[in-house]
Motif scaffolding. Sequence first.
Motif, PDB file in Angstrom:
ATOM      1  N   THR A   1      41.525  37.894  40.079  1.00  0.00           N
ATOM      2  CA  THR A   1      41.134  37.173  41.297  1.00  0.00           C
ATOM      3  C   THR A   1      40.201  38.031  42.136  1.00  0.00           C
ATOM      4  O   THR A   1      39.166  37.559  42.615  1.00  0.00           O
ATOM      5  CB  THR A   1      42.385  36.779  42.110  1.00  0.00           C
ATOM      6  OG1 THR A   1      43.217  35.955  41.290  1.00  0.00           O
ATOM      7  CG2 THR A   1      42.018  36.028  43.371  1.00  0.00           C
ATOM      8  N   THR A   2      40.556  39.297  42.307  1.00  0.00           N
ATOM      9  CA  THR A   2      39.712  40.217  43.066  1.00  0.00           C
ATOM     10  C   THR A   2      38.348  40.342  42.402  1.00  0.00           C
ATOM     11  O   THR A   2      37.312  40.289  43.074  1.00  0.00           O
ATOM     12  CB  THR A   2      40.381  41.614  43.162  1.00  0.00           C
ATOM     13  OG1 THR A   2      41.643  41.457  43.794  1.00  0.00           O
ATOM     14  CG2 THR A   2      39.529  42.581  43.938  1.00  0.00           C
ATOM     15  N   SER A   3      38.346  40.474  41.090  1.00  0.00           N
ATOM     16  CA  SER A   3      37.096  40.591  40.336  1.00  0.00           C
ATOM     17  C   SER A   3      36.256  39.328  40.499  1.00  0.00           C
ATOM     18  O   SER A   3      35.043  39.407  40.718  1.00  0.00           O
ATOM     19  CB  SER A   3      37.410  40.833  38.865  1.00  0.00           C
ATOM     20  OG  SER A   3      36.241  40.978  38.116  1.00  0.00           O
TER      21      SER A   3
ATOM     22  N   ASN B   1      36.356  37.227  42.976  1.00  0.00           N
ATOM     23  CA  ASN B   1      35.864  37.210  44.355  1.00  0.00           C
ATOM     24  C   ASN B   1      34.650  38.126  44.507  1.00  0.00           C
ATOM     25  O   ASN B   1      33.672  37.768  45.168  1.00  0.00           O
ATOM     26  CB  ASN B   1      36.954  37.628  45.336  1.00  0.00           C
ATOM     27  CG  ASN B   1      38.034  36.562  45.476  1.00  0.00           C
ATOM     28  OD1 ASN B   1      37.831  35.408  45.127  1.00  0.00           O
ATOM     29  ND2 ASN B   1      39.194  36.960  45.963  1.00  0.00           N
ATOM     30  N   LEU B   2      34.724  39.315  43.902  1.00  0.00           N
ATOM     31  CA  LEU B   2      33.594  40.256  43.984  1.00  0.00           C
ATOM     32  C   LEU B   2      32.360  39.684  43.287  1.00  0.00           C
ATOM     33  O   LEU B   2      31.236  39.808  43.793  1.00  0.00           O
ATOM     34  CB  LEU B   2      33.975  41.608  43.364  1.00  0.00           C
ATOM     35  CG  LEU B   2      34.969  42.443  44.166  1.00  0.00           C
ATOM     36  CD1 LEU B   2      35.380  43.678  43.364  1.00  0.00           C
ATOM     37  CD2 LEU B   2      34.363  42.869  45.500  1.00  0.00           C
TER      38      LEU B   2
ATOM     39  N   ALA C   1      46.035  39.284  39.719  1.00  0.00           N
ATOM     40  CA  ALA C   1      45.523  39.700  41.032  1.00  0.00           C
ATOM     41  C   ALA C   1      44.187  40.411  40.859  1.00  0.00           C
ATOM     42  O   ALA C   1      43.239  40.172  41.623  1.00  0.00           O
ATOM     43  CB  ALA C   1      46.531  40.611  41.733  1.00  0.00           C
ATOM     44  N   SER C   2      44.103  41.264  39.854  1.00  0.00           N
ATOM     45  CA  SER C   2      42.861  41.998  39.583  1.00  0.00           C
ATOM     46  C   SER C   2      41.743  41.026  39.200  1.00  0.00           C
ATOM     47  O   SER C   2      40.599  41.180  39.633  1.00  0.00           O
ATOM     48  CB  SER C   2      43.092  43.006  38.458  1.00  0.00           C
ATOM     49  OG  SER C   2      41.895  43.616  38.084  1.00  0.00           O
TER      50      SER C   2
END
Length: 133
Positions: A80-82, A84-85, A77-78
Motif C-alpha cells: 500500500t505504501t509503495s 501510494n508512493l 502495508a508495504s
Amino acid sequence: LVGMLSKAEQDEARVAKELEALIQQLAEANEQGTHSVSELAAKERDNQKLNIEVASKEATNKKLVADMQKLLAELEASTTTSDNLINKLFIKGDANKKLMQEIETMKAESDKRDKKMERLLAERQEKPDTKRT
C-alpha cells in the motif's frame, strides 16, 4: 458292577486328560494374554509419545501460521505504501510535464519578443533620428 466301575475309571481318566489339556490351553492363553497386555502397554506408551510430538508440531505450526500472517500484513502495508508512493510519483511527473510545457511556452514567447525587439531596434537604426537634425 465291575463293568460299571471299569467304565467309570475310564471316564475319569478321559475327563482327567481333557481337564489337563484344558488347563494347558488356559496356561498358554494366560501367557499369550500377559504378552498381549505387555505389547498393548508398549503401544500405548508409543502412542502417548506420538501424541506429544503431534501437539508440539501443532504448536510450531500455529506459531508459523501466525508469523506468516504477520509477514503478510506487513507485506500488504508495504505494498500500500509503495502504491501510494508510485501514485505520488505519477502525480509529480504529470505536474513536472505541465511545468516543462509552461517553460517551453514561456521560452517561445520570450524568443518572439526578442525577435520583435531586434526587428524594432533594426528599424530604429535604419531610420534617421529626426529630432537631432
